[in-house]
Design an enzyme around this catalytic site. Structure first.
Site, PDB file in Angstrom:
ATOM      1  N   SER A  27      45.206  32.763  34.303  1.00 24.62           N
ATOM      2  CA  SER A  27      45.185  33.229  35.699  1.00 24.62           C
ATOM      3  C   SER A  27      43.827  33.863  35.981  1.00 24.62           C
ATOM      4  O   SER A  27      43.415  34.771  35.262  1.00 24.62           O
ATOM      5  CB  SER A  27      46.246  34.299  35.926  1.00 24.62           C
ATOM      6  N   GLU A  85      40.593  38.553  37.123  1.00 20.90           N
ATOM      7  CA  GLU A  85      41.144  39.116  35.888  1.00 20.90           C
ATOM      8  C   GLU A  85      40.164  39.027  34.712  1.00 20.90           C
ATOM      9  O   GLU A  85      39.998  40.009  33.984  1.00 20.90           O
ATOM     10  CB  GLU A  85      42.453  38.371  35.558  1.00 20.90           C
ATOM     11  N   ARG A 124      48.102  44.110  33.705  1.00 15.70           N
ATOM     12  CA  ARG A 124      46.853  43.511  33.188  1.00 15.70           C
ATOM     13  C   ARG A 124      45.762  44.570  33.046  1.00 15.70           C
ATOM     14  O   ARG A 124      44.595  44.332  33.338  1.00 15.70           O
ATOM     15  CB  ARG A 124      46.349  42.378  34.098  1.00 15.70           C
TER      16      ARG A 124
HETATM   17  N1  EPU Z   1      52.604  29.321  43.617  1.00 15.85           N
HETATM   18  C1  EPU Z   1      52.253  28.436  44.606  1.00 15.85           C
HETATM   19  N2  EPU Z   1      51.146  27.660  44.415  1.00 15.85           N
HETATM   20  C2  EPU Z   1      50.399  27.732  43.282  1.00 15.85           C
HETATM   21  C3  EPU Z   1      50.744  28.651  42.284  1.00 15.85           C
HETATM   22  C4  EPU Z   1      51.861  29.441  42.481  1.00 15.85           C
HETATM   23  O1  EPU Z   1      52.898  28.336  45.641  1.00 15.85           O
HETATM   24  O2  EPU Z   1      49.407  26.994  43.194  1.00 15.85           O
HETATM   25  C5  EPU Z   1      53.810  30.124  43.779  1.00 15.85           C
HETATM   26  C6  EPU Z   1      54.913  29.632  42.843  1.00 15.85           C
HETATM   27  O3  EPU Z   1      55.660  28.607  43.429  1.00 15.85           O
HETATM   28  C7  EPU Z   1      55.735  30.872  42.622  1.00 15.85           C
HETATM   29  C8  EPU Z   1      54.697  31.998  42.707  1.00 15.85           C
HETATM   30  O4  EPU Z   1      53.561  31.463  43.372  1.00 15.85           O
HETATM   31  O5  EPU Z   1      56.663  31.044  43.665  1.00 15.85           O
HETATM   32  C9  EPU Z   1      54.337  32.563  41.332  1.00 15.85           C
HETATM   33  O6  EPU Z   1      53.807  31.533  40.501  1.00 15.85           O
HETATM   34  P1  EPU Z   1      54.081  31.496  38.911  1.00 15.85           P
HETATM   35  O7  EPU Z   1      55.524  31.596  38.673  1.00 15.85           O
HETATM   36  O8  EPU Z   1      53.375  30.291  38.369  1.00 15.85           O
HETATM   37  O9  EPU Z   1      53.447  32.805  38.343  1.00 15.85           O
HETATM   38  P2  EPU Z   1      52.096  33.575  38.719  1.00 15.85           P
HETATM   39  O10 EPU Z   1      52.450  34.826  39.444  1.00 15.85           O
HETATM   40  O11 EPU Z   1      51.157  32.643  39.390  1.00 15.85           O
HETATM   41  C10 EPU Z   1      52.020  35.101  36.599  1.00 15.85           C
HETATM   42  C11 EPU Z   1      51.004  35.493  35.564  1.00 15.85           C
HETATM   43  C12 EPU Z   1      50.880  34.411  34.494  1.00 15.85           C
HETATM   44  C13 EPU Z   1      52.248  34.249  33.843  1.00 15.85           C
HETATM   45  C14 EPU Z   1      53.260  33.860  34.924  1.00 15.85           C
HETATM   46  C15 EPU Z   1      54.657  33.804  34.370  1.00 15.85           C
HETATM   47  C16 EPU Z   1      49.364  36.902  36.662  1.00 15.85           C
HETATM   48  C17 EPU Z   1      47.982  37.008  37.217  1.00 15.85           C
HETATM   49  N3  EPU Z   1      49.709  35.697  36.209  1.00 15.85           N
HETATM   50  O12 EPU Z   1      51.533  33.938  37.256  1.00 15.85           O
HETATM   51  O13 EPU Z   1      49.969  34.887  33.513  1.00 15.85           O
HETATM   52  O14 EPU Z   1      52.202  33.265  32.834  1.00 15.85           O
HETATM   53  O15 EPU Z   1      53.267  34.859  35.987  1.00 15.85           O
HETATM   54  O16 EPU Z   1      55.128  35.088  34.129  1.00 15.85           O
HETATM   55  O17 EPU Z   1      50.077  37.889  36.641  1.00 15.85           O
HETATM   56  C18 EPU Z   1      47.696  34.847  32.819  1.00 15.85           C
HETATM   57  O18 EPU Z   1      47.678  36.063  33.000  1.00 15.85           O
HETATM   58  O19 EPU Z   1      46.682  34.223  32.402  1.00 15.85           O
HETATM   59  C19 EPU Z   1      48.892  34.089  33.137  1.00 15.85           C
HETATM   60  C20 EPU Z   1      48.938  32.771  33.060  1.00 15.85           C
END
Ligand code: EPU
Length: 348
Positions: free
Chosen positions: A244, A344, A164
């Protein structure tokens, strides 16, 4: 090219925050950029580049001259034995470009479907999702130096992509940094002819197993990604948000082991260099923030990493409320885990 005064920005930022641009200009072509910079007063004026408005928090009226980039166009510019090179104007909608590439037989961007924002903003934060980052498909871009009016092109190394992050997020310091200085006009993508699906990500694997498909097409992955995002992330047209709100933090292996001892369930991924990436959404969720609100700023109930506008269009959240909620979340995550989350979106 017309410079307008006191233009409302509520419809031009995905949070739906009310604010005005004191002066505002739409740039539809390179000729518009040249004309703007040919005027000495406007050339010297501080400027703010507005793309899709999906990664900003407006905390008041915007005083610098707002440049809304509306340069359009999508085309195949060249091809090599290995790849198609597709170019898009910075003002094109990102998801429309992804759809267009797939419809025209150039796969590779499918994991990045439905990310809000413009093509011009995509390299700025090196957008990423489901195992693919923009830098993995990037060829080069064209930009204009707003201080000199010179046009220039950058390759991937020159963009200094990180998680990012890119050269466009850094203020010029010892020669490095193009924030506020470079106006991106066109972006080119290299889409490999020997396309292979990127499937490792858990949510995608779940879809693949449900559909019982061994070798999905790019279009199938595109559809799965759209379904996953629609189920997990709010549509900003319905519930204002900026995706995010925090980056996933990276900690050292020792720090992680220490946290795991206290918090055995913590979601973490070990990186190639031995450091560990933690899921910011999990950390925020563990602190009990999911579904909570402060004023009209809320934490989305299905993904704690997303802050939302609970007041809608009629009584919208303010940038101050968003930042108060963000700071409260940072404090509680820091107090429990000793980790300071980094936001972000760009705060204006
Ligand atoms: N999780 C929780 N509770 C929550 C949210 C997440 O326990 O409220 C856990 C999930 O169960 C999972 C882990 O955290 O085990 C990761 O969650 P998720 O797969 O939803 O992905 P993320 O790391 O929260 C990132 C990117 C997203 C992207 C997704 C999919 C960043 C900051 N965010 O989210 O990007 O769509 O992976 O690749 O890197 C964005 O940048 O705006 C964005 C949406």
């Amino acid at each position: 090219m017309l410079v307008e005064k006191n233009i409302p920005l509520q419809g031009l930022n995905s949070f739906g925050i009310v604010a005005k641009a004191l002066s505002f200009v739409r740039l539809q072509s390179l000729a518009d950029v040249d004309a703007l910079l040919a005027d000495p007063v406007r050339h010297a004026a501080p400027k703010f580049i507005l793309g899709g408005g999906s990664n900003i928090v407006l905390t008041g009226d915007v005083k610098p001259l707002v440049l809304k980039v509306d340069i359009t166009g999508k085309r195949l510019v060249s091809q090599t034995e290995k790849a198609w090179i597709v170019e898009a104007g910075a003002g094109e909608n990102w998801h429309d470009l992804v759809t267009w590439t797939l419809q025209n037989g150039y796969p590779g961007l499918e994991n990045l479907a439905l990310i809000p924002g413009s093509v011009g903003a995509s390299p700025v934060q090196n957008i990423g999702a489901y195992g693919v980052e923009l830098q993995d498909r990037f060829d080069s871009l064209d930009a204009v130096d707003l201080t000199t009016g010179q046009r220039f092109s950058l390759n991937a190394a020159q963009c200094a992509f990180g998680y990012r992050d890119s050269v466009f997020k850094h203020v010029s310091d010892r020669g490095f940094g193009l924030a506020g200085k470079a106006l991106i006009t066109h972006v080119r993508f290299a889409l490999a002819k020997n396309w292979k699906p990127v499937l490792g990500y858990a949510d995608i694997e779940k879809k693949r197993l449900q559909a019982n498909i061994e070798n999905p097409t790019a279009l199938q992955i595109y559809e799965w990604v759209c379904e996953i995002r629609r189920a997990k992330l709010p549509d900003w047209r319905v519930l204002g948000n900026a995706g995010s709100f925090f980056k996933n933090p990276t900690v050292s292996n020792e720090q992680c082991l220490d946290i795991i001892e206290r918090e055995p369930k913590i979601v973490h991924y070990v990186l190639a260099d031995g450091s560990v990436k933690l899921a910011a959404g999990w950390l925020i969720d563990a602190c009990g923030w999911k579904g909570k609100t402060i004023g009209n700023a809320g934490v989305y109930e299905r993904q704690a990493l997303v802050l939302v506008n609970r007041g809608g269009q009629a009584n919208p959240v303010t940038g101050g409320e968003v930042m108060t909620l963000a700071k409260s979340i940072q404090t509680s995550v820091y107090e429990r885990f000793g980790i300071m989350l980094e936001h972000e979106p760009v705060v204006v």
